[in-house]
Scaffold this motif. Structure first.
Motif, PDB file in Angstrom:
ATOM      1  N   LEU A  23       0.820  -1.217   0.000  1.00 56.57           N
ATOM      2  CA  LEU A  23       0.000   0.000   0.000  1.00 56.57           C
ATOM      3  C   LEU A  23       0.857   1.271   0.000  1.00 56.57           C
ATOM      4  CD1 LEU A  23      -2.783  -1.083   2.526  1.00 56.57           C
ATOM      5  CD2 LEU A  23      -3.011  -0.847   0.042  1.00 56.57           C
ATOM      6  N   ARG A  37      -1.790   9.935  -2.972  1.00 61.72           N
ATOM      7  CA  ARG A  37      -2.869   9.054  -2.510  1.00 61.72           C
ATOM      8  C   ARG A  37      -2.333   7.641  -2.375  1.00 61.72           C
ATOM      9  NH1 ARG A  37      -1.489  10.886  -7.059  1.00 61.72           N
ATOM     10  NH2 ARG A  37      -3.332  12.085  -7.606  1.00 61.72           N
ATOM     11  N   VAL A  38      -3.015   6.871  -1.485  1.00 55.88           N
ATOM     12  CA  VAL A  38      -2.637   5.472  -1.284  1.00 55.88           C
ATOM     13  C   VAL A  38      -3.167   4.652  -2.460  1.00 55.88           C
ATOM     14  CG1 VAL A  38      -3.018   3.440   0.189  1.00 55.88           C
ATOM     15  CG2 VAL A  38      -2.673   5.693   1.229  1.00 55.88           C
ATOM     16  N   VAL A  39      -2.350   3.717  -2.949  1.00 54.66           N
ATOM     17  CA  VAL A  39      -2.805   2.784  -3.986  1.00 54.66           C
ATOM     18  C   VAL A  39      -2.355   1.370  -3.622  1.00 54.66           C
ATOM     19  CG1 VAL A  39      -2.836   4.419  -5.940  1.00 54.66           C
ATOM     20  CG2 VAL A  39      -0.722   3.205  -5.371  1.00 54.66           C
ATOM     21  N   VAL A  40      -2.906   0.387  -4.326  1.00 57.69           N
ATOM     22  CA  VAL A  40      -2.452  -0.993  -4.144  1.00 57.69           C
ATOM     23  C   VAL A  40      -1.383  -1.276  -5.201  1.00 57.69           C
ATOM     24  CG1 VAL A  40      -3.109  -3.426  -4.183  1.00 57.69           C
ATOM     25  CG2 VAL A  40      -4.730  -1.722  -3.307  1.00 57.69           C
ATOM     26  N   ARG A  42       0.053  -3.612  -7.499  1.00 57.52           N
ATOM     27  CA  ARG A  42      -0.464  -4.866  -8.080  1.00 57.52           C
ATOM     28  C   ARG A  42       0.645  -5.770  -8.555  1.00 57.52           C
ATOM     29  NH1 ARG A  42      -5.819  -5.477  -6.689  1.00 57.52           N
ATOM     30  NH2 ARG A  42      -6.658  -3.370  -6.532  1.00 57.52           N
ATOM     31  N   TYR A  52      -3.776  -0.399 -10.490  1.00 59.57           N
ATOM     32  CA  TYR A  52      -5.046  -0.307 -11.212  1.00 59.57           C
ATOM     33  C   TYR A  52      -5.758   0.972 -10.791  1.00 59.57           C
ATOM     34  CZ  TYR A  52      -4.643  -5.445 -11.694  1.00 59.57           C
ATOM     35  OH  TYR A  52      -4.213  -6.717 -11.943  1.00 59.57           O
ATOM     36  N   THR A  53      -6.525   1.539 -11.708  1.00 55.45           N
ATOM     37  CA  THR A  53      -7.322   2.707 -11.345  1.00 55.45           C
ATOM     38  C   THR A  53      -8.483   2.895 -12.316  1.00 55.45           C
ATOM     39  OG1 THR A  53      -7.160   4.995 -10.575  1.00 55.45           O
ATOM     40  CG2 THR A  53      -6.037   4.483 -12.649  1.00 55.45           C
ATOM     41  N   THR A  57      -9.998   9.256 -13.098  1.00 50.34           N
ATOM     42  CA  THR A  57      -9.545   9.882 -11.845  1.00 50.34           C
ATOM     43  C   THR A  57      -8.511  10.985 -12.122  1.00 50.34           C
ATOM     44  OG1 THR A  57      -7.845   8.188 -11.540  1.00 50.34           O
ATOM     45  CG2 THR A  57      -9.912   7.841 -10.378  1.00 50.34           C
ATOM     46  N   PRO A  58      -8.446  11.978 -11.239  1.00 47.95           N
ATOM     47  CA  PRO A  58      -7.465  13.051 -11.400  1.00 47.95           C
ATOM     48  C   PRO A  58      -6.027  12.558 -11.500  1.00 47.95           C
ATOM     49  CG  PRO A  58      -9.090  13.654  -9.760  1.00 47.95           C
ATOM     50  CD  PRO A  58      -9.367  12.227 -10.116  1.00 47.95           C
ATOM     51  N   LYS A  59      -5.719  11.406 -10.893  1.00 47.54           N
ATOM     52  CA  LYS A  59      -4.328  10.924 -10.964  1.00 47.54           C
ATOM     53  C   LYS A  59      -3.943  10.582 -12.402  1.00 47.54           C
ATOM     54  CE  LYS A  59      -5.294   7.320  -8.212  1.00 47.54           C
ATOM     55  NZ  LYS A  59      -6.735   7.422  -8.400  1.00 47.54           N
TER      56      LYS A  59
HETATM   57  C1  LIG Z   1      -5.962   1.204   1.219  1.00 44.36           C
HETATM   58  C2  LIG Z   1      -6.329   1.983  -0.006  1.00 44.36           C
HETATM   59  C3  LIG Z   1      -6.030   1.431  -1.255  1.00 44.36           C
HETATM   60  C4  LIG Z   1      -6.355   2.131  -2.418  1.00 44.36           C
HETATM   61  N1  LIG Z   1      -6.020   1.610  -3.624  1.00 44.36           N
HETATM   62  C5  LIG Z   1      -6.287   2.309  -4.745  1.00 44.36           C
HETATM   63  C6  LIG Z   1      -5.872   1.786  -6.022  1.00 44.36           C
HETATM   64  O1  LIG Z   1      -5.255   0.724  -6.133  1.00 44.36           O
HETATM   65  N2  LIG Z   1      -6.177   2.533  -7.116  1.00 44.36           N
HETATM   66  C7  LIG Z   1      -6.842   3.724  -7.036  1.00 44.36           C
HETATM   67  O2  LIG Z   1      -7.094   4.339  -8.073  1.00 44.36           O
HETATM   68  N3  LIG Z   1      -7.228   4.243  -5.842  1.00 44.36           N
HETATM   69  C8  LIG Z   1      -6.966   3.553  -4.704  1.00 44.36           C
HETATM   70  N4  LIG Z   1      -7.344   4.070  -3.478  1.00 44.36           N
HETATM   71  C9  LIG Z   1      -8.071   5.350  -3.447  1.00 44.36           C
HETATM   72  C10 LIG Z   1      -7.087   6.495  -3.631  1.00 44.36           C
HETATM   73  O3  LIG Z   1      -6.298   6.648  -2.447  1.00 44.36           O
HETATM   74  C11 LIG Z   1      -7.786   7.821  -3.946  1.00 44.36           C
HETATM   75  O4  LIG Z   1      -8.647   8.178  -2.895  1.00 44.36           O
HETATM   76  C12 LIG Z   1      -8.605   7.757  -5.224  1.00 44.36           C
HETATM   77  O5  LIG Z   1      -8.010   6.888  -6.182  1.00 44.36           O
HETATM   78  C13 LIG Z   1      -8.731   9.143  -5.873  1.00 44.36           C
HETATM   79  O6  LIG Z   1      -7.449   9.646  -6.142  1.00 44.36           O
HETATM   80  P1  LIG Z   1      -7.193  10.862  -7.145  1.00 44.36           P
HETATM   81  O7  LIG Z   1      -8.400  11.744  -6.996  1.00 44.36           O
HETATM   82  O8  LIG Z   1      -5.938  11.499  -6.655  1.00 44.36           O
HETATM   83  O9  LIG Z   1      -7.068  10.307  -8.527  1.00 44.36           O
HETATM   84  C14 LIG Z   1      -7.012   3.393  -2.325  1.00 44.36           C
HETATM   85  C15 LIG Z   1      -7.275   3.936  -1.067  1.00 44.36           C
HETATM   86  C16 LIG Z   1      -6.956   3.235   0.067  1.00 44.36           C
HETATM   87  C17 LIG Z   1      -7.285   3.842   1.407  1.00 44.36           C
END
Ligand SMILES: Cc1cc2nc3c(=O)[nH]c(=O)nc-3n(C[C@H](O)[C@H](O)[C@H](O)COP(=O)(O)O)c2cc1C
Length: 174
Positions: A23, A37-40, A42, A52-53, A57-59
């Motif tokens: 994470l 932001r936190v992501v997984v 993969r 993955y997303t 999304t803004p990212k």
């Molecule tokens: C534990 C956890 C795992 C997450 N994993 C993902 C992920 O793999 N991909 C993703 O797009 N967002 C993931 N998110 C949500 C992002 O942190 C974020 O809130 C969302 O993607 C919007 O981000 P952005 O507006 O900056 O694009 C995760 C959040 C948490 C708390």
């Protein structure tokens, strides 16, 4: 401790990530400035990391505006931080994309198949509607990595190492 050992440890931690190593925080520098932001994580195999997303999304917009990104991990148990830097690419078709999409469980589909884009206002959470046709808005973020930095906090003196590849490492002042 040898630089080679540090490199190997980092690869082992990220190739089969558990706990905090799964994470990371993904940081981007988009048109609206810095965002994190936190992501997984993969998949990871130096010099590539994949996430993955939802393509809306803004990212994704941020990566398309400026592909230079950073992933940062911290494990409070071992007190180790790993920072990666690389160039990201958003993938929304092709073999890797199809393979990844087929691995997404039914339950996780809501993450990429919402009718309205992530971040849009909902009157109430139950108003979320899914459109499960086709590939939805599923996207891969693939990062071509070029820097890895490892920092180990220790009472007897911190350790910090910087790598641009398996054979290109050096110690840094922590
Ligand atoms: C534990 C956890 C795992 C997450 N994993 C993902 C992920 O793999 N991909 C993703 O797009 N967002 C993931 N998110 C949500 C992002 O942190 C974020 O809130 C969302 O993607 C919007 O981000 P952005 O507006 O900056 O694009 C995760 C959040 C948490 C708390």
């Amino acid at each position: 401790m040898e630089l080679k050992t540090v490199w190997k440890t980092c690869q082992r931690l990220l190739e089969r990530p558990e706990g905090p190593w799964r994470l990371p925080v993904l940081a981007t520098a988009g048109p609206d400035g810095a965002a994190a932001r936190v992501v997984v994580l993969r998949s990871y195999r130096w010099p590539q990391a994949t996430m993955y997303t939802d393509s809306r999304t803004p990212k994704v917009e941020a990566v398309e505006a400026d592909p230079r990104v950073s992933l940062v991990f911290y494990d409070p148990d071992s007190r180790v931080q790993i920072r990666l830097q690389g160039k990201a690419e958003v993938i929304t078709s092709g073999r890797d994309w199809e393979e990844a999409l087929s691995s997404v469980s039914e339950g996780a589909r809501a993450d990429y198949f919402a009718e309205r884009p992530p971040g849009a206002t909902l009157e109430k959470p139950e108003d979320l509607e899914l459109d499960l046709t086709g590939g939805g808005h599923f996207a891969l973020i693939k990062i071509e990595l070029f820097k890895l930095e490892w920092l180990k906090l220790r009472r007897e003196g911190h350790l910090r190492a910087f790598f641009q590849g398996p054979e290109e490492g050096r110690w840094l002042v922590p």
